[in-house]
Write a protein that holds these residues in place. Structure first.
Motif, PDB file in Angstrom:
ATOM      1  N   ASP A  32      50.675 -12.904  19.981  1.00 24.20           N
ATOM      2  CA  ASP A  32      50.022 -14.203  20.172  1.00 24.20           C
ATOM      3  C   ASP A  32      48.586 -14.025  20.657  1.00 24.20           C
ATOM      4  O   ASP A  32      47.722 -14.833  20.349  1.00 24.20           O
ATOM      5  CB  ASP A  32      50.788 -15.055  21.189  1.00 24.20           C
ATOM      6  N   GLU A  33      48.340 -12.959  21.415  1.00 25.45           N
ATOM      7  CA  GLU A  33      47.028 -12.725  22.023  1.00 25.45           C
ATOM      8  C   GLU A  33      46.129 -11.788  21.216  1.00 25.45           C
ATOM      9  O   GLU A  33      44.930 -11.720  21.485  1.00 25.45           O
ATOM     10  CB  GLU A  33      47.211 -12.160  23.429  1.00 25.45           C
ATOM     11  N   ALA A  34      46.687 -11.050  20.265  1.00 19.03           N
ATOM     12  CA  ALA A  34      45.911 -10.067  19.491  1.00 19.03           C
ATOM     13  C   ALA A  34      45.943 -10.450  18.007  1.00 19.03           C
ATOM     14  O   ALA A  34      46.907 -10.141  17.310  1.00 19.03           O
ATOM     15  CB  ALA A  34      46.475  -8.668  19.703  1.00 19.03           C
ATOM     16  N   PRO A  35      44.915 -11.130  17.523  1.00 17.07           N
ATOM     17  CA  PRO A  35      44.919 -11.619  16.137  1.00 17.07           C
ATOM     18  C   PRO A  35      45.130 -10.525  15.083  1.00 17.07           C
ATOM     19  O   PRO A  35      45.825 -10.750  14.090  1.00 17.07           O
ATOM     20  CB  PRO A  35      43.551 -12.270  15.958  1.00 17.07           C
ATOM     21  N   GLU A  36      44.580  -9.330  15.308  1.00 17.06           N
ATOM     22  CA  GLU A  36      44.736  -8.265  14.312  1.00 17.06           C
ATOM     23  C   GLU A  36      46.196  -7.801  14.245  1.00 17.06           C
ATOM     24  O   GLU A  36      46.719  -7.501  13.164  1.00 17.06           O
ATOM     25  CB  GLU A  36      43.796  -7.087  14.586  1.00 17.06           C
ATOM     26  N   CYS A  37      46.874  -7.779  15.378  1.00 11.70           N
ATOM     27  CA  CYS A  37      48.291  -7.392  15.393  1.00 11.70           C
ATOM     28  C   CYS A  37      49.162  -8.513  14.831  1.00 11.70           C
ATOM     29  O   CYS A  37      50.139  -8.254  14.133  1.00 11.70           O
ATOM     30  CB  CYS A  37      48.736  -7.015  16.799  1.00 11.70           C
ATOM     31  N   ARG A  38      48.800  -9.761  15.120  1.00 12.04           N
ATOM     32  CA  ARG A  38      49.533 -10.898  14.562  1.00 12.04           C
ATOM     33  C   ARG A  38      49.443 -10.880  13.036  1.00 12.04           C
ATOM     34  O   ARG A  38      50.433 -11.061  12.342  1.00 12.04           O
ATOM     35  CB  ARG A  38      48.993 -12.217  15.120  1.00 12.04           C
ATOM     36  N   ASP A  39      48.242 -10.628  12.504  1.00 19.73           N
ATOM     37  CA  ASP A  39      48.068 -10.565  11.045  1.00 19.73           C
ATOM     38  C   ASP A  39      48.879  -9.419  10.448  1.00 19.73           C
ATOM     39  O   ASP A  39      49.515  -9.578   9.406  1.00 19.73           O
ATOM     40  CB  ASP A  39      46.589 -10.395  10.685  1.00 19.73           C
ATOM     41  N   ALA A  40      48.865  -8.259  11.113  1.00 14.60           N
ATOM     42  CA  ALA A  40      49.631  -7.107  10.623  1.00 14.60           C
ATOM     43  C   ALA A  40      51.130  -7.405  10.668  1.00 14.60           C
ATOM     44  O   ALA A  40      51.872  -7.058   9.740  1.00 14.60           O
ATOM     45  CB  ALA A  40      49.310  -5.868  11.451  1.00 14.60           C
ATOM     46  N   PHE A  41      51.595  -8.076  11.721  1.00 11.59           N
ATOM     47  CA  PHE A  41      53.001  -8.447  11.836  1.00 11.59           C
ATOM     48  C   PHE A  41      53.398  -9.421  10.737  1.00 11.59           C
ATOM     49  O   PHE A  41      54.451  -9.281  10.109  1.00 11.59           O
ATOM     50  CB  PHE A  41      53.289  -9.034  13.216  1.00 11.59           C
ATOM     51  N   GLU A  42      52.567 -10.423  10.488  1.00  9.47           N
ATOM     52  CA  GLU A  42      52.859 -11.403   9.439  1.00  9.47           C
ATOM     53  C   GLU A  42      52.924 -10.729   8.072  1.00  9.47           C
ATOM     54  O   GLU A  42      53.791 -11.043   7.255  1.00  9.47           O
ATOM     55  CB  GLU A  42      51.822 -12.519   9.433  1.00  9.47           C
ATOM     56  N   THR A  43      52.021  -9.797   7.805  1.00  7.90           N
ATOM     57  CA  THR A  43      52.048  -9.050   6.541  1.00  7.90           C
ATOM     58  C   THR A  43      53.336  -8.253   6.433  1.00  7.90           C
ATOM     59  O   THR A  43      54.008  -8.272   5.400  1.00  7.90           O
ATOM     60  CB  THR A  43      50.831  -8.105   6.445  1.00  7.90           C
ATOM     61  N   TRP A  44      53.710  -7.560   7.506  1.00  9.53           N
ATOM     62  CA  TRP A  44      54.953  -6.778   7.511  1.00  9.53           C
ATOM     63  C   TRP A  44      56.151  -7.685   7.268  1.00  9.53           C
ATOM     64  O   TRP A  44      57.011  -7.391   6.446  1.00  9.53           O
ATOM     65  CB  TRP A  44      55.096  -6.049   8.844  1.00  9.53           C
ATOM     66  N   ARG A  45      56.196  -8.819   7.978  1.00  2.39           N
ATOM     67  CA  ARG A  45      57.324  -9.736   7.851  1.00  2.39           C
ATOM     68  C   ARG A  45      57.410 -10.304   6.434  1.00  2.39           C
ATOM     69  O   ARG A  45      58.496 -10.426   5.867  1.00  2.39           O
ATOM     70  CB  ARG A  45      57.225 -10.856   8.871  1.00  2.39           C
ATOM     71  N   ASP A  46      56.282 -10.633   5.822  1.00  5.89           N
ATOM     72  CA  ASP A  46      56.275 -11.119   4.435  1.00  5.89           C
ATOM     73  C   ASP A  46      56.846 -10.077   3.485  1.00  5.89           C
ATOM     74  O   ASP A  46      57.544 -10.415   2.534  1.00  5.89           O
ATOM     75  CB  ASP A  46      54.856 -11.480   3.992  1.00  5.89           C
ATOM     76  N   ARG A  47      56.564  -8.815   3.749  1.00  5.23           N
ATOM     77  CA  ARG A  47      57.039  -7.741   2.862  1.00  5.23           C
ATOM     78  C   ARG A  47      58.531  -7.463   3.001  1.00  5.23           C
ATOM     79  O   ARG A  47      59.174  -7.072   2.040  1.00  5.23           O
ATOM     80  CB  ARG A  47      56.251  -6.466   3.119  1.00  5.23           C
ATOM     81  N   VAL A  48      59.103  -7.646   4.201  1.00  9.76           N
ATOM     82  CA  VAL A  48      60.523  -7.338   4.389  1.00  9.76           C
ATOM     83  C   VAL A  48      61.433  -8.549   4.224  1.00  9.76           C
ATOM     84  O   VAL A  48      62.645  -8.386   4.108  1.00  9.76           O
ATOM     85  CB  VAL A  48      60.805  -6.662   5.754  1.00  9.76           C
ATOM     86  N   THR A  49      60.887  -9.739   4.213  1.00 17.31           N
ATOM     87  CA  THR A  49      61.710 -10.948   4.137  1.00 17.31           C
ATOM     88  C   THR A  49      62.641 -10.927   2.937  1.00 17.31           C
ATOM     89  O   THR A  49      63.831 -11.232   3.061  1.00 17.31           O
ATOM     90  CB  THR A  49      60.822 -12.203   4.105  1.00 17.31           C
ATOM     91  N   ASP A  50      62.143 -10.559   1.779  1.00 12.11           N
ATOM     92  CA  ASP A  50      62.972 -10.555   0.573  1.00 12.11           C
ATOM     93  C   ASP A  50      64.003  -9.428   0.564  1.00 12.11           C
ATOM     94  O   ASP A  50      64.944  -9.466  -0.222  1.00 12.11           O
ATOM     95  CB  ASP A  50      62.097 -10.461  -0.683  1.00 12.11           C
ATOM     96  N   ASP A  51      63.836  -8.449   1.431  1.00  9.82           N
ATOM     97  CA  ASP A  51      64.786  -7.340   1.503  1.00  9.82           C
ATOM     98  C   ASP A  51      66.037  -7.685   2.298  1.00  9.82           C
ATOM     99  O   ASP A  51      67.003  -6.941   2.273  1.00  9.82           O
ATOM    100  CB  ASP A  51      64.131  -6.110   2.154  1.00  9.82           C
TER     101      ASP A  51
END
Length: 58
Positions: A32-51
């Motif tokens: 929530d406090e680190a935008p670069e980590c939030r963006d990386a987390f969202e990218t990771w989550r988008d990639r694994v959601t369909d798995d």
């Protein structure tokens, strides 16, 4: 022979490797406090959601 117990909650951010104050809640607070980590987390989550059947609950 039993496998050693392991935790799935990170002790440090997997994206920037900063030490977290606590595992679960500390990680959520950190992204929530680190935008670069939030963006990386969202990218990771988008990639694994369909798995995962039924999507990613986290």
């Amino acid at each position: 022979m039993p496998l050693p117990e392991s935790t799935i909650e990170p002790r440090q951010c997997p994206f920037c490797e900063v030490e977290l104050a606590s595992a679960g809640a500390g990680f959520v607070r950190h992204i929530d406090e680190a935008p670069e980590c939030r963006d990386a987390f969202e990218t990771w989550r988008d990639r694994v959601t369909d798995d995962m059947r039924g999507g990613w609950p986290g």
